[in-house]
Design a protein around this motif. Structure first.
Motif, mmCIF file in Angstrom:
data_model
loop_
_atom_site.group_PDB
_atom_site.id
_atom_site.type_symbol
_atom_site.label_atom_id
_atom_site.label_comp_id
_atom_site.label_asym_id
_atom_site.label_seq_id
_atom_site.Cartn_x
_atom_site.Cartn_y
_atom_site.Cartn_z
ATOM 1 N N ASP A 1 6.522 20.432 -4.557
ATOM 2 C CA ASP A 1 7.069 21.217 -5.495
ATOM 3 C C ASP A 1 8.926 21.503 -4.522
ATOM 4 N N ALA A 2 8.924 20.989 -3.873
ATOM 5 C CA ALA A 2 10.539 21.262 -3.004
ATOM 6 C C ALA A 2 11.033 20.124 -2.999
ATOM 7 N N HIS A 3 10.793 18.996 -3.621
ATOM 8 C CA HIS A 3 11.776 17.876 -3.501
ATOM 9 C C HIS A 3 11.700 17.189 -5.156
ATOM 10 N N ASP A 4 12.941 16.942 -5.400
ATOM 11 C CA ASP A 4 12.777 15.802 -6.594
ATOM 12 C C ASP A 4 12.299 14.891 -6.545
ATOM 13 N N PHE A 5 12.597 13.960 -5.704
ATOM 14 C CA PHE A 5 12.375 12.389 -5.483
ATOM 15 C C PHE A 5 11.343 12.329 -4.757
ATOM 16 N N PHE A 6 10.969 11.403 -4.532
ATOM 17 C CA PHE A 6 10.047 10.610 -3.813
ATOM 18 C C PHE A 6 9.696 9.144 -3.591
ATOM 19 N N LEU A 7 10.006 8.545 -2.126
ATOM 20 C CA LEU A 7 9.551 7.705 -1.427
ATOM 21 C C LEU A 7 8.047 7.725 -0.778
ATOM 22 N N ILE A 8 7.311 6.496 -2.333
ATOM 23 C CA ILE A 8 5.849 6.704 -1.274
ATOM 24 C C ILE A 8 5.696 4.895 -0.208
ATOM 25 N N ALA A 9 5.784 5.167 0.673
ATOM 26 C CA ALA A 9 5.046 3.949 1.025
ATOM 27 C C ALA A 9 4.377 3.790 2.510
ATOM 28 N N GLY A 10 3.495 2.627 2.585
ATOM 29 C CA GLY A 10 2.594 2.066 3.313
ATOM 30 C C GLY A 10 2.695 1.225 4.706
ATOM 31 N N HIS A 11 1.516 1.195 5.350
ATOM 32 C CA HIS A 11 1.722 0.054 6.569
ATOM 33 C C HIS A 11 2.020 -0.993 5.584
ATOM 34 N N LYS A 12 2.608 -1.622 6.850
ATOM 35 C CA LYS A 12 3.075 -3.209 5.786
ATOM 36 C C LYS A 12 1.783 -3.833 6.554
ATOM 37 N N GLU A 13 1.644 -6.022 5.987
ATOM 38 C CA GLU A 13 0.170 -6.353 5.566
ATOM 39 C C GLU A 13 -0.706 -5.439 5.220
ATOM 40 N N PRO A 14 -0.333 -4.827 3.813
ATOM 41 C CA PRO A 14 -0.622 -3.539 3.141
ATOM 42 C C PRO A 14 -2.179 -4.537 3.011
ATOM 43 N N ASP A 15 -2.948 -3.414 3.224
ATOM 44 C CA ASP A 15 -4.671 -3.811 2.114
ATOM 45 C C ASP A 15 -5.091 -2.866 1.334
ATOM 46 N N GLY A 16 -5.996 -2.710 1.052
ATOM 47 C CA GLY A 16 -6.693 -2.472 0.086
ATOM 48 C C GLY A 16 -6.493 -0.994 -0.067
ATOM 49 N N ASP A 17 -7.218 -0.827 0.726
ATOM 50 C CA ASP A 17 -6.918 0.374 0.631
ATOM 51 C C ASP A 17 -5.154 2.089 0.766
ATOM 52 N N CYS A 18 -4.279 1.112 1.425
ATOM 53 C CA CYS A 18 -3.212 1.606 1.799
ATOM 54 C C CYS A 18 -2.404 1.290 0.263
ATOM 55 N N MET A 19 -2.899 0.400 -0.187
ATOM 56 C CA MET A 19 -2.677 0.125 -1.871
ATOM 57 C C MET A 19 -3.447 1.223 -2.916
ATOM 58 N N ALA A 20 -4.645 1.335 -2.952
ATOM 59 C CA ALA A 20 -5.064 2.585 -3.654
ATOM 60 C C ALA A 20 -4.462 3.562 -3.307
ATOM 61 N N SER A 21 -4.267 4.474 -1.942
ATOM 62 C CA SER A 21 -3.329 5.349 -1.445
ATOM 63 C C SER A 21 -2.337 5.613 -2.609
ATOM 64 N N CYS A 22 -1.551 4.530 -2.047
ATOM 65 C CA CYS A 22 0.055 4.398 -3.200
ATOM 66 C C CYS A 22 0.089 4.649 -4.119
ATOM 67 N N MET A 23 -0.908 4.088 -5.045
ATOM 68 C CA MET A 23 -1.323 4.390 -6.225
ATOM 69 C C MET A 23 -2.221 5.683 -6.615
ATOM 70 N N GLY A 24 -2.525 5.974 -5.466
ATOM 71 C CA GLY A 24 -3.291 7.833 -5.236
ATOM 72 C C GLY A 24 -1.903 8.669 -6.217
ATOM 73 N N MET A 25 -1.082 8.528 -5.133
ATOM 74 C CA MET A 25 0.120 9.188 -4.437
ATOM 75 C C MET A 25 1.267 9.152 -5.333
ATOM 76 N N LYS A 26 1.312 7.657 -6.277
ATOM 77 C CA LYS A 26 1.516 8.214 -7.712
ATOM 78 C C LYS A 26 1.029 8.572 -8.773
ATOM 79 N N ALA A 27 -0.596 8.583 -9.093
ATOM 80 C CA ALA A 27 -0.919 9.439 -10.204
ATOM 81 C C ALA A 27 -0.849 10.366 -9.815
ATOM 82 N N ILE A 28 -0.322 11.767 -8.019
ATOM 83 C CA ILE A 28 -0.509 12.678 -8.134
ATOM 84 C C ILE A 28 0.694 13.153 -8.419
ATOM 85 N N LEU A 29 2.374 12.437 -8.396
ATOM 86 C CA LEU A 29 3.198 12.374 -8.970
ATOM 87 C C LEU A 29 3.952 12.879 -10.014
#
Length: 330
Positions: free
Chosen positions: A17-45
């Motif tokens: 609620d405190a922000h209008d724009f977001f950067l979603i980032a995960g670790h380098k050399e992403p694995d399945g968990d990293c990608m899924a977590s990013c996509m989950g946060m994308k869905a929430i936003l």
């Protein structure tokens, strides 16, 4: 195992609620968990009507995460001082900016929220967030936040979250007696429309033939130490040049070596450049490899960790054996 509480969810909602724009980032050399977590946060936003950008330094080496690559960029949108004040940085599946890799842009100083499950993770100065090292995957935590804030996951998102949970839990292979809450969450994902057989095939099928040949090379190089309780193998620059980096399957290597009698831990080293190495550490239940990986600039989970440091394989091996000797008592 600690659950995500209403208070935890309210803190994430307050950050959103405190922000209008977001950067979603995960670790380098992403694995399945990293990608899924990013996509989950994308869905929430998206649910809350927020604008965002998905960031990843890559490279997308793993065959199973290639489908996400086009959604991410390593160059963040330009932010002037006014933009930075309204921007929130959400980091998932790691807790340190330097683990994000080479992102083109200045991430430092942004208001930050971290969601992570690594044992060596801790909140950065002035960062908000939730770190639960008991959780088998960050995607599992994202699921719990989504359910607390929004409710049932749509089928497509449920499949992605299940994919992330399975990649980091070894398709539940690494879970212990305190994992009832995880299986309950997995059952809910199935009820949302997940087909476990399909996810298993996505993770384990379609590997390039060259990776099968490389497995043979790495098995041939494997050596036992400390009365056979530790196994170390390595990949040279020449190996990488011959077999490439696509579709890596180090999980199969670890599984094969850990299944050998008396083996308690496995280390896989790769000479990335003439002067730098990366490595993976896996262990049976007793040995905490995260503490050993931390000695070499890495970290992670008790039974699965990674490292990246300066050096050459032939010089690192005796140093790693020395650290393991302190743990296994030999």
């Amino acid at each position: 195992m600690r659950n995500v509480t209403d208070i935890d969810a309210a803190e994430l909602k307050q950050f959103i609620d405190a922000h209008d724009f977001f950067l979603i980032a995960g670790h380098k050399e992403p694995d399945g968990d990293c990608m899924a977590s990013c996509m989950g946060m994308k869905a929430i936003l998206e649910h809350y009507g927020k604008e965002f950008q998905l960031l990843s330094a890559g490279p997308f080496k793993r065959n199973e995460v290639k489908r996400f690559e086009s959604l991410f960029t390593s160059k963040m949108e330009f932010l002037d001082e006014q933009d930075r004040k309204r921007t929130g940085l959400i980091i998932v599946d790691c807790s340190e900016i330097n683990r994000l890799g080479e992102i083109d842009g200045d991430l430092k100083g942004l208001d930050t929220f971290i969601i992570d499950h690594h044992k060596t993770g801790e909140l950065m100065d002035n960062a908000k967030g939730y770190i639960n090292p008991e959780a088998p995957a960050c995607a599992f935590l994202i699921q719990l936040f989504y359910e607390k804030l929004i409710g049932e996951l749509p089928s497509e998102l449920a499949q992605i979250i299940f994919f992330g949970l399975c990649t980091d839990s070894g398709f539940f292979h690494f879970l212990g007696t305190d994992s009832g809450i995880v299986f309950e969450a997995a059952a809910r994902l199935v009820n949302y429309g997940v087909d476990p057989r399909k996810i298993y095939n996505e993770i384990n099928s379609g590997k390039p033939y060259s990776t099968r040949k490389l497995l043979g090379v790495l098995l041939e190089k494997a050596e036992r130490y400390l009365d056979g309780r530790l196994v170390i193998t390595y990949e040279t620059l020449e190996d990488t040049k011959k077999y490439g980096l696509e579709g890596r399957d180090s999980d199969a290597l670890y599984s094969l070596l850990l299944s050998a009698e008396n083996v308690e831990a496995v280390v896989f080293l790769r000479q990335d450049t003439i002067a730098t190495c990366t490595g993976g550490f896996r262990s049976q239940d007793k040995i905490d490899v995260s503490a050993i990986a931390a000695k070499f600039g890495g970290g992670g989970h008790k039974n699965a960790s990674g490292m990246s440091c300066d050096g050459k394989v032939e010089n690192l091996i005796p140093l790693i054996v020395k650290e393991f000797a302190k743990v296994v008592g030999k």
